[in-house]
Design an enzyme around this catalytic site. Structure first.
Site, PDB file in Angstrom:
ATOM      1  N   CYS A  51      63.781 -44.467 -44.257  1.00  0.00           N
ATOM      2  CA  CYS A  51      64.067 -43.689 -45.314  1.00  0.00           C
ATOM      3  C   CYS A  51      65.297 -42.933 -45.141  1.00  0.00           C
ATOM      4  O   CYS A  51      65.968 -42.765 -46.119  1.00  0.00           O
ATOM      5  CB  CYS A  51      62.743 -42.834 -45.520  1.00  0.00           C
ATOM      6  SG  CYS A  51      61.387 -43.693 -45.933  1.00  0.00           S
ATOM      7  N   GLU A  52      65.478 -42.563 -44.066  1.00  0.00           N
ATOM      8  CA  GLU A  52      66.744 -41.564 -43.736  1.00  0.00           C
ATOM      9  C   GLU A  52      68.077 -42.366 -43.566  1.00  0.00           C
ATOM     10  O   GLU A  52      68.946 -42.074 -44.118  1.00  0.00           O
ATOM     11  CB  GLU A  52      66.723 -40.842 -42.350  1.00  0.00           C
ATOM     12  CG  GLU A  52      65.598 -39.543 -42.464  1.00  0.00           C
ATOM     13  CD  GLU A  52      65.968 -38.547 -43.068  1.00  0.00           C
ATOM     14  OE1 GLU A  52      67.492 -38.429 -43.559  1.00  0.00           O
ATOM     15  OE2 GLU A  52      65.317 -37.669 -43.649  1.00  0.00           O
ATOM     16  N   SER A  53      68.150 -43.504 -42.963  1.00  0.00           N
ATOM     17  CA  SER A  53      69.223 -44.112 -42.806  1.00  0.00           C
ATOM     18  C   SER A  53      69.315 -45.667 -42.879  1.00  0.00           C
ATOM     19  O   SER A  53      70.205 -46.430 -42.682  1.00  0.00           O
ATOM     20  CB  SER A  53      69.578 -43.831 -41.301  1.00  0.00           C
ATOM     21  OG  SER A  53      69.023 -44.355 -40.497  1.00  0.00           O
TER      22      SER A  53
END
Length: 245
Positions: free
Chosen positions: A116-118
């Site tokens: 989800c972040e990267s």
């Protein structure tokens, strides 16, 4: 004379007083050391080399054990989406398992957060400056590293995936402890601890924010857990199928 150091002093006569320094001869080895000292140094060097080799073998065994767990959990499969070379994929999978377990986290929660972040982009940089796989802010990374007793150095070191996972998992574990739940920690991870406290303090804001980033990570985590459970079931059925065959 080769192999010997000779210190000479001449008699010095002062006003009515004689001061004499006597010649001193010290046997030395080829490197300027006494033979017994040189032999001891060589023995210590050999023992040091043996110890380093043993530690390297131990590290290899530990890495193999952690990678086996990464495969069984589905972490290795998820990491293949990173596009990293195979050797680095193994190191990343091992790092996720090792750091997650060190911080009492489910490795698949760490995988879900990274997705989800990267999206496993090792060089991702957010609009506010968060960096790497787990999007760690430089100041946060510096604080966490110093808290653990080491220096982060240049902020670009956050692009090193092992460093990033080390700091990111420690940060997530700290936030879970501080906020009391995974969902609350995810609010803080995304918005920052200060803003998170204000968001969580008001029901309307809390409900609205929870439906965004935290829900996205939790949904990804549940999907990964379901895949893990299916894989475990298939492995459990395999011996039965083999016996029937």
């Amino acid at each position: 004379m080769r192999g010997w150091t000779v210190a000479m002093a001449a008699a010095v006569v002062l006003m009515g007083t004689n001061a004499v320094a006597f010649p001193v001869q010290v046997p030395v080895g080829a490197q300027g050391e006494a033979p017994d000292v040189a032999a001891l140094r060589a023995q210590l060097a050999e023992k040091d080399a043996q110890l380093k080799a043993a530690l390297a073998r131990l590290q290899h065994y530990e890495d193999e054990a952690d990678y086996l767990r990464a495969e069984q959990m589905g972490v290795a499969e998820a990491v293949r989406a990173s596009g990293l070379p195979e050797r680095q994929q193994r190191r990343l999978a091992v790092s996720i398992v090792r750091e997650a377990e060190r911080n009492n986290l489910d490795p698949l929660l760490v995988v879900a957060l990274i997705r989800c972040e990267s999206s496993f982009n090792n060089y991702a940089v957010s609009g506010v400056g968060a960096m790497g796989l787990m999007q760690v802010m430089p100041d946060t990374g510096k604080y966490l590293a110093e808290k653990s007793g080491w220096r982060l150095g240049r902020h670009t070191n956050l692009f090193d995936f092992e460093t990033n996972v080390n700091l990111g998992t420690a940060y997530l574990a700290d936030l879970i402890s501080r906020f009391g739940s995974v969902e609350g920690a995810l609010v803080a991870y995304n918005a920052g601890p200060g803003l998170a406290k204000r968001i969580l303090a008001k029901k309307e804001n809390r409900v609205k924010f929870m439906a965004g980033y935290p829900a996205k990570v939790v949904k990804e985590f549940r999907k990964l857990k379901a895949q893990q459970e299916r894989a475990i079931s298939l492995r459990a059925e395999q011996p039965t199928a083999d016996r029937k065959g």
